[in-house]
Design a protein around this motif. Sequence first.
Motif, PDB file in Angstrom:
ATOM      1  N   PRO A   6       0.781  -1.107  -0.013  1.00 28.59           N
ATOM      2  CA  PRO A   6      -0.048   0.014  -0.007  1.00 28.59           C
ATOM      3  C   PRO A   6       0.985   1.425   0.076  1.00 28.59           C
ATOM      4  O   PRO A   6       0.332   2.327  -0.559  1.00 28.59           O
ATOM      5  CB  PRO A   6      -0.915  -0.200   1.226  1.00 28.59           C
ATOM      6  CG  PRO A   6      -1.029  -1.677   1.570  1.00 28.59           C
ATOM      7  CD  PRO A   6       0.376  -2.108   1.243  1.00 28.59           C
ATOM      8  N   GLU A   7       2.254   1.287   0.439  1.00 31.80           N
ATOM      9  CA  GLU A   7       2.958   2.330   0.439  1.00 31.80           C
ATOM     10  C   GLU A   7       3.667   2.369  -1.216  1.00 31.80           C
ATOM     11  O   GLU A   7       4.831   3.362  -1.126  1.00 31.80           O
ATOM     12  CB  GLU A   7       4.259   2.163   1.484  1.00 31.80           C
ATOM     13  CG  GLU A   7       3.389   2.496   2.694  1.00 31.80           C
ATOM     14  CD  GLU A   7       3.315   4.017   2.794  1.00 31.80           C
ATOM     15  OE1 GLU A   7       4.106   4.901   2.540  1.00 31.80           O
ATOM     16  OE2 GLU A   7       2.394   4.453   3.818  1.00 31.80           O
ATOM     17  N   ASP A   8       3.469   1.617  -2.022  1.00 30.94           N
ATOM     18  CA  ASP A   8       3.843   1.757  -3.432  1.00 30.94           C
ATOM     19  C   ASP A   8       4.159   3.374  -3.617  1.00 30.94           C
ATOM     20  O   ASP A   8       3.043   3.971  -3.756  1.00 30.94           O
ATOM     21  CB  ASP A   8       2.858   0.833  -4.550  1.00 30.94           C
ATOM     22  CG  ASP A   8       3.528   1.084  -5.700  1.00 30.94           C
ATOM     23  OD1 ASP A   8       4.388   0.329  -6.074  1.00 30.94           O
ATOM     24  OD2 ASP A   8       2.953   1.859  -6.596  1.00 30.94           O
ATOM     25  N   ALA A   9       5.241   3.453  -4.225  1.00 30.36           N
ATOM     26  CA  ALA A   9       5.461   4.923  -4.552  1.00 30.36           C
ATOM     27  C   ALA A   9       4.643   5.469  -5.786  1.00 30.36           C
ATOM     28  O   ALA A   9       4.059   6.730  -5.368  1.00 30.36           O
ATOM     29  CB  ALA A   9       6.822   4.812  -5.194  1.00 30.36           C
ATOM     30  N   ARG A  10       4.430   4.689  -6.738  1.00 33.34           N
ATOM     31  CA  ARG A  10       3.406   5.105  -7.892  1.00 33.34           C
ATOM     32  C   ARG A  10       2.110   5.364  -7.392  1.00 33.34           C
ATOM     33  O   ARG A  10       1.273   6.613  -7.809  1.00 33.34           O
ATOM     34  CB  ARG A  10       3.566   4.175  -9.052  1.00 33.34           C
ATOM     35  CG  ARG A  10       2.683   4.727 -10.145  1.00 33.34           C
ATOM     36  CD  ARG A  10       2.738   3.875 -11.420  1.00 33.34           C
ATOM     37  NE  ARG A  10       1.924   4.212 -12.482  1.00 33.34           N
ATOM     38  CZ  ARG A  10       1.928   5.232 -13.470  1.00 33.34           C
ATOM     39  NH1 ARG A  10       2.989   5.560 -13.579  1.00 33.34           N
ATOM     40  NH2 ARG A  10       1.283   5.262 -14.508  1.00 33.34           N
ATOM     41  N   ILE A  11       1.623   4.541  -6.437  1.00 33.91           N
ATOM     42  CA  ILE A  11       0.132   4.531  -6.038  1.00 33.91           C
ATOM     43  C   ILE A  11      -0.048   5.517  -4.955  1.00 33.91           C
ATOM     44  O   ILE A  11      -0.689   6.526  -5.098  1.00 33.91           O
ATOM     45  CB  ILE A  11      -0.316   3.468  -5.720  1.00 33.91           C
ATOM     46  CG1 ILE A  11      -0.088   2.253  -6.633  1.00 33.91           C
ATOM     47  CG2 ILE A  11      -1.749   3.197  -5.279  1.00 33.91           C
ATOM     48  CD1 ILE A  11      -0.391   0.559  -6.160  1.00 33.91           C
ATOM     49  N   ARG A  12       0.794   5.081  -4.058  1.00 37.79           N
ATOM     50  CA  ARG A  12       0.484   5.822  -2.715  1.00 37.79           C
ATOM     51  C   ARG A  12       1.058   7.398  -2.559  1.00 37.79           C
ATOM     52  O   ARG A  12       0.664   8.226  -2.269  1.00 37.79           O
ATOM     53  CB  ARG A  12       1.064   5.159  -1.524  1.00 37.79           C
ATOM     54  CG  ARG A  12       1.410   5.895  -0.354  1.00 37.79           C
ATOM     55  CD  ARG A  12      -0.017   6.657   0.484  1.00 37.79           C
ATOM     56  NE  ARG A  12       0.363   7.147   1.750  1.00 37.79           N
ATOM     57  CZ  ARG A  12       0.759   8.416   1.835  1.00 37.79           C
ATOM     58  NH1 ARG A  12       0.844   9.134   0.678  1.00 37.79           N
ATOM     59  NH2 ARG A  12       0.998   8.849   3.001  1.00 37.79           N
ATOM     60  N   HIS A  13       2.193   7.493  -3.161  1.00 40.28           N
ATOM     61  CA  HIS A  13       2.952   8.808  -3.104  1.00 40.28           C
ATOM     62  C   HIS A  13       2.899   9.638  -4.381  1.00 40.28           C
ATOM     63  O   HIS A  13       3.677  10.966  -4.333  1.00 40.28           O
ATOM     64  CB  HIS A  13       4.443   8.547  -2.685  1.00 40.28           C
ATOM     65  CG  HIS A  13       4.621   7.942  -1.383  1.00 40.28           C
ATOM     66  ND1 HIS A  13       4.658   8.515  -0.242  1.00 40.28           N
ATOM     67  CD2 HIS A  13       4.562   6.709  -1.025  1.00 40.28           C
ATOM     68  CE1 HIS A  13       4.912   7.865   0.810  1.00 40.28           C
ATOM     69  NE2 HIS A  13       4.730   6.801   0.208  1.00 40.28           N
ATOM     70  N   ARG A  14       2.106   9.213  -5.212  1.00 36.79           N
ATOM     71  CA  ARG A  14       2.299   9.931  -6.635  1.00 36.79           C
ATOM     72  C   ARG A  14       0.683  10.262  -6.935  1.00 36.79           C
ATOM     73  O   ARG A  14       0.251  11.142  -7.026  1.00 36.79           O
ATOM     74  CB  ARG A  14       3.132   9.512  -7.712  1.00 36.79           C
ATOM     75  CG  ARG A  14       4.519   9.559  -7.422  1.00 36.79           C
ATOM     76  CD  ARG A  14       5.275   8.856  -8.222  1.00 36.79           C
ATOM     77  NE  ARG A  14       6.861   8.825  -8.125  1.00 36.79           N
ATOM     78  CZ  ARG A  14       7.487   7.747  -7.972  1.00 36.79           C
ATOM     79  NH1 ARG A  14       6.997   6.689  -8.632  1.00 36.79           N
ATOM     80  NH2 ARG A  14       8.733   7.538  -7.406  1.00 36.79           N
TER      81      ARG A  14
END
Length: 368
Positions: A17-25
Motif C-alpha cells: 500500500p506504500e507503493d510509490a506510484r500509487i500512494r506517493h504520486r
Amino acid sequence: MHSRQPRVLVVTVVHDPEDARIRHRQIPALLAAGMRVTYAAPFAAFGRTPPPGVRGVDLPRAHGRDRLRAVRRARAVIARVGRSADVVLLHDPDLLLAAAGLGRGVGQIVWDVHEDTAAAIGMRQWVPPLLRRPLQWSVRLAERIAEARFSLLLAEHSYADRFRRAHPVVPNSNWVPDRPPPPPGSTRVVYLGSITVPRGGREMIAVARAARELDMVLIGPADATMRPELEAAQAAGELTWLGFVPNDEATRMLEGSLAGLALLHDQPNYARSLPTKLAEYMARGIPVVTTPNQSSAELVRASGGGVVVGFGDVEATVAALRELARDESQRRALARSGYRHVQAEVNWHRDGQEFARIIAGLAGAARR
C-alpha cells in the motif's frame, strides 16, 4: 449549482500500500485535484495504514500461488464500493479477473499498466517452468480483453506495442525538488527499491565486499532468497540494510550520497522499462551507476547523469564508484546534469496534473 467531487476507487492486491506510484504520486495528485479517494489495498498484510484524507478498505494480499482469495474479496469490494465511484482504478493484472462482468454496475474501470506481466512471469520462482509459456499466452489474451472492455493507462511509452489502440501514458516519474539538492558526497553508495537476485542483490553485496572503503546502504524490502544473504552481510559489517522505508522519507535519505545503484539483470521484463530509482537518484542530486537495459542507458545518455556498466560486472561497478569518489568535479557535474534533466523531463509535478486531468475526464464521461 456545483457538480460533486469525482469519486475514485483505487484497488491493489499485489502492491505494498506504500507503493510509490500509487500512494506517493497518484493518490496525492487525485486529492490535490479535489477528488474523493477510497483506497482498497492489503494494509494489514503489509502492516500499513491508509494515507490521510483517504477512506481505506483492507484486502488480502495476492502473493505467489495464494491469489484467489484476494481476487474474490477485491471483486466484492469493487462491486459494492464501485457503484458510487466514477472511476475504478486497478493496479494489478489479477484485478482484471476481479472486475470481469462488473463494467455496467460500477464506475469507469481503468487499468494502470505498470509492467510487462507476461515477460515477468519468466522470473517468478513460484511459477512451474512448464506453465510459464501458457500463462504468458493467457496474460496476453487478458490484455486484449481488457483493452476492449476497460480504459487503459500506460506507465511506459514502450508498452504501447502490446496493444492495438493508442492509450494515454502517465510516466512513472517522481517528485523533483524545486531547488537543487546538496552536492554528492564521497563515500556513501545507496540503493532504493525491492532487493532480489534479478534486481542485482548479489552484485551489490559483492560490490560492498570489494570496496570496503565505501559505505553501502540498501533501502527496501528483500525477498526470501536475498534476506538471509543481506542479514549475513550486515552482521559482517559489509553493508547497511535498512529494509522498508516510506518513499517520501527514503528519497530524502538519498541526498549527499556518492552514487545510486541500479544493477538490474538482462531480463525481458526490465529490457524497456525505466527503473524509477534512476530518476529518484537524479532528482536528489546524485550520479547513477546502472546496467545497460535500453531505457536505463537512454536516460543516462539523455541526461548525462551517470555511468553505465555491464550486466553482472562487479569489477566495473567498483571501478566506476572509485572513480567518482576520487573525482569530485566529475561527480558534481553528473549530479547537476541529472537533476536538470529530470526536473525538466521526468517530473511528477507536471505528470501528476496530467494524470489527474485524465481521471477527471473519465469521471465526467462516466457520469454523463
